[in-house]
Design an enzyme around this catalytic site. Structure first.
Site, PDB file in Angstrom:
ATOM      1  N   LYS A  98     -15.224  -8.457   5.270  1.00  0.00           N
ATOM      2  CA  LYS A  98     -14.090  -8.506   6.114  1.00  0.00           C
ATOM      3  C   LYS A  98     -14.570  -7.774   7.439  1.00  0.00           C
ATOM      4  O   LYS A  98     -15.023  -6.812   7.752  1.00  0.00           O
ATOM      5  CB  LYS A  98     -12.753  -7.547   5.659  1.00  0.00           C
TER       6      LYS A  98
ATOM      7  N   SER B 155      -2.556  -7.518   4.017  1.00  0.00           N
ATOM      8  CA  SER B 155      -3.009  -7.096   5.077  1.00  0.00           C
ATOM      9  C   SER B 155      -3.309  -8.414   6.021  1.00  0.00           C
ATOM     10  O   SER B 155      -2.919  -8.679   7.338  1.00  0.00           O
ATOM     11  CB  SER B 155      -4.091  -6.072   5.447  1.00  0.00           C
TER      12      SER B 155
ATOM     13  N   ARG C 239      -2.228  -6.714  -7.666  1.00  0.00           N
ATOM     14  CA  ARG C 239      -1.136  -7.617  -7.344  1.00  0.00           C
ATOM     15  C   ARG C 239      -0.897  -8.503  -8.328  1.00  0.00           C
ATOM     16  O   ARG C 239       0.443  -8.837  -8.742  1.00  0.00           O
ATOM     17  CB  ARG C 239      -1.015  -8.133  -5.781  1.00  0.00           C
TER      18      ARG C 239
ATOM     19  N   HIS D 136       0.780  -1.316   0.043  1.00  0.00           N
ATOM     20  CA  HIS D 136       0.092  -0.129   0.063  1.00  0.00           C
ATOM     21  C   HIS D 136       0.949   1.431  -0.104  1.00  0.00           C
ATOM     22  O   HIS D 136       0.735   1.965  -0.663  1.00  0.00           O
ATOM     23  CB  HIS D 136      -0.968   0.050   1.256  1.00  0.00           C
TER      24      HIS D 136
END
Ligand code: PNS
Length: 165
Positions: free
Chosen positions: A42, A129, A91, A18
């Site tokens: 999430k 994360s 990614r 990030h």
């Protein structure tokens, strides 16, 4: 490029991937807003306040970057801010499907909002994360995964939570 770019995400916590994107995007615009939004899929580990605080620490020397948070829909937040451009990172191919769906849904909700994508630097393509949280919970070394300035804070919070399980 637009005078304002909004980079939304969960940032639970911010990773070096990030941070790399924030640094690169900050060079592309007058004002980069990094916004912590809720991802209903999430559960979240760090509180929104903690995530905002960590983002602020990491970007304190970046004068054209500001940190914000919001509940609700991303398109409503963007309109409230007076922005038009969303930034997201990619990614790997596996991110593409998810991002495509989001981009289409956001377009459906508001046609005037565009999204741009930057490829994550290759050295961070494995990073997320969730892997930081997993490794940290189990007492592994997360340095080199999150910005140096927050390594200790993240480590301690995760380790404590891991021990309480
Ligand atoms: O870092 P993440 O979890 O991939 O970020 C996803 C996020 C928070 C940007 C996304 O879930 C989001 O935009 N949440 C706000 C609610 C919303 O607008 N959802 C999309 C409706 S199509």
């Amino acid at each position: 490029m637009k005078d304002m770019i909004i980079y939304p995400g969960s940032f639970d916590p911010i990773t070096l991937g990030h941070f790399d994107l924030i640094q690169r995007a900050a060079r592309m615009t007058d004002h980069l807003v990094v916004a912590v939004l809720q991802n209903p899929n999430k559960k979240g580990f760090f509180t929104v306040e903690e995530r905002v605080e960590m983002l602020k620490i990491c970007t304190k020397d970046m004068p054209n970057v500001s940190i914000d948070s919001s509940g609700g829909l991303l398109v409503d937040y963007i309109n409230k801010k007076g922005g038009k451009l969303i930034l997201r990172g990619l990614r790997a191919v596996s991110d593409f499907e998810y991002e495509l769906q989001y981009a289409m849904l956001n377009q459906r909700l508001d046609k005037s909002i565009e999204a741009i994508y930057l490829m994550t630097a290759s050295e961070y393509s494995f990073l997320s994360s969730s892997v930081v949280r997993e490794i940290g919970h189990l007492g592994g070394d997360i340095s080199g995964m999150v910005p140096e300035a927050i390594v200790d804070t993240v480590k301690q919070r995760l380790l404590l939570a891991g021990k309480q399980k």
